[in-house]
Motif scaffolding. Structure first.
Motif, mmCIF file in Angstrom:
data_model
loop_
_atom_site.group_PDB
_atom_site.id
_atom_site.type_symbol
_atom_site.label_atom_id
_atom_site.label_comp_id
_atom_site.label_asym_id
_atom_site.label_seq_id
_atom_site.Cartn_x
_atom_site.Cartn_y
_atom_site.Cartn_z
ATOM 1 N N TRP A 57 32.547 47.359 43.220
ATOM 2 C CA TRP A 57 31.131 47.128 43.499
ATOM 3 C C TRP A 57 30.299 48.337 43.089
ATOM 4 O O TRP A 57 29.220 48.186 42.487
ATOM 5 C CB TRP A 57 30.936 46.831 44.982
ATOM 6 N N ASP B 290 31.326 40.538 44.667
ATOM 7 C CA ASP B 290 31.753 41.163 45.916
ATOM 8 C C ASP B 290 30.575 41.610 46.778
ATOM 9 O O ASP B 290 30.779 42.096 47.894
ATOM 10 C CB ASP B 290 32.664 42.356 45.624
ATOM 11 N N ASP B 291 29.359 41.461 46.274
ATOM 12 C CA ASP B 291 28.182 41.822 47.051
ATOM 13 C C ASP B 291 27.889 40.717 48.062
ATOM 14 O O ASP B 291 27.666 39.560 47.698
ATOM 15 C CB ASP B 291 26.983 42.013 46.119
ATOM 16 N N LEU B 292 27.876 41.069 49.337
ATOM 17 C CA LEU B 292 27.712 40.078 50.398
ATOM 18 C C LEU B 292 26.384 39.342 50.282
ATOM 19 O O LEU B 292 26.324 38.124 50.496
ATOM 20 C CB LEU B 292 27.816 40.759 51.766
ATOM 21 N N ARG C 1 26.488 36.641 47.611
ATOM 22 C CA ARG C 1 27.245 35.460 48.060
ATOM 23 C C ARG C 1 26.431 34.638 49.053
ATOM 24 O O ARG C 1 26.369 33.408 48.960
ATOM 25 C CB ARG C 1 28.583 35.877 48.670
ATOM 26 N N GLN C 2 25.802 35.313 50.016
ATOM 27 C CA GLN C 2 25.028 34.600 51.030
ATOM 28 C C GLN C 2 23.858 33.843 50.409
ATOM 29 O O GLN C 2 23.593 32.688 50.777
ATOM 30 C CB GLN C 2 24.511 35.587 52.078
ATOM 31 N N THR D 43 34.839 27.845 51.348
ATOM 32 C CA THR D 43 35.140 29.154 51.917
ATOM 33 C C THR D 43 36.307 29.771 51.163
ATOM 34 O O THR D 43 36.984 29.089 50.383
ATOM 35 C CB THR D 43 35.504 29.060 53.417
ATOM 36 N N TYR E 86 34.781 31.549 46.062
ATOM 37 C CA TYR E 86 34.704 32.472 44.930
ATOM 38 C C TYR E 86 34.772 31.716 43.604
ATOM 39 O O TYR E 86 34.029 32.025 42.660
ATOM 40 C CB TYR E 86 35.817 33.515 45.011
#
Length: 210
Positions: A135, A154-156, A159-160, A171, A176
């Motif tokens: 990241w 990988d950045d939360l 993804r959100q 999930t 991914y």
């Protein structure tokens, strides 16, 4: 051209239409005395797992430890853990910063050296540095090296935002896989798409101003 391409994705088109354009990426600096790539890695490590405000304060105190406000690698390596902790750094982060300095003394870190490499080659080149993960290198690629097609899965926040925008229910690995499938539509402008996602402010969601 990039906006037109990204707007072929109907969901992303709505996000772009309702979101201010991202700020320009930081300019890199090939001056070996003040290497932006080296400095950006140090700043990224300081910023790990703390608020933006706290990171800015600690990094400013860290820079103030050096006579000209720049942590030349050879000078950084002479600092004791106690000296580095006076800036507000943890012992672990102090070791990570010195790991960056050790790498910089032994390996070229200028844009001229990295320019011929692919994004993945740069990731693998910098990953041996303690405290530097994928990241961190992806942020470097996006904001310092201005690479146009980086997708930081990988950045939360990314993804959100994608889960919310596309109404995803998957999930784990299935999520991914789905995120990668969606992002494939954005090539070769995944960096810009990601920056719009960071700035997008759906109701009830706090955005990153990037």
């Amino acid at each position: 051209m990039s906006i037109e391409h990204l707007s072929q994705d109907a969901v992303l088109k709505q996000i772009i239409a309702s979101t201010p354009a991202p700020k320009l990426a930081f300019a890199y600096d090939d001056d070996p005395a003040r290497n932006r790539i080296y400095l950006a890695l140090l700043e990224s490590i300081v910023s790990q797992q703390i608020s933006v405000k706290a990171a800015e304060s600690i990094f400013a105190r860290f820079l103030a430890l050096f006579p000209d406000g720049y942590p030349h690698p050879e000078q950084l390596l002479t600092k004791t853990p106690e000296e580095l902790r006076t800036a507000g750094l943890s012992g672990q982060k102090a070791r990570y910063l010195q790991s960056v300095a050790e790498f910089a003394l032994q390996n070229p870190m200028t844009n001229a050296h990295l320019r011929p490499m692919t994004d993945e080659e740069i990731v693998q080149y910098l990953l041996p540095i303690r405290g530097v993960g994928r990241w961190t290198v992806e942020m470097l690629l996006m904001f310092v090296l201005d690479r146009p097609d980086v997708f930081p899965i990988d950045d939360l926040v990314i993804r959100q935002k994608m889960v919310r925008a596309y109404g995803l229910t998957e999930t784990g690995r299935a999520l991914y896989k789905r995120l990668h499938e969606i992002a494939e539509r954005w090539r070769p402008h995944r960096t810009l798409a990601s920056r719009y996602l960071w700035r997008w402010k759906p109701e009830g969601v706090v955005s990153e101003e990037l």
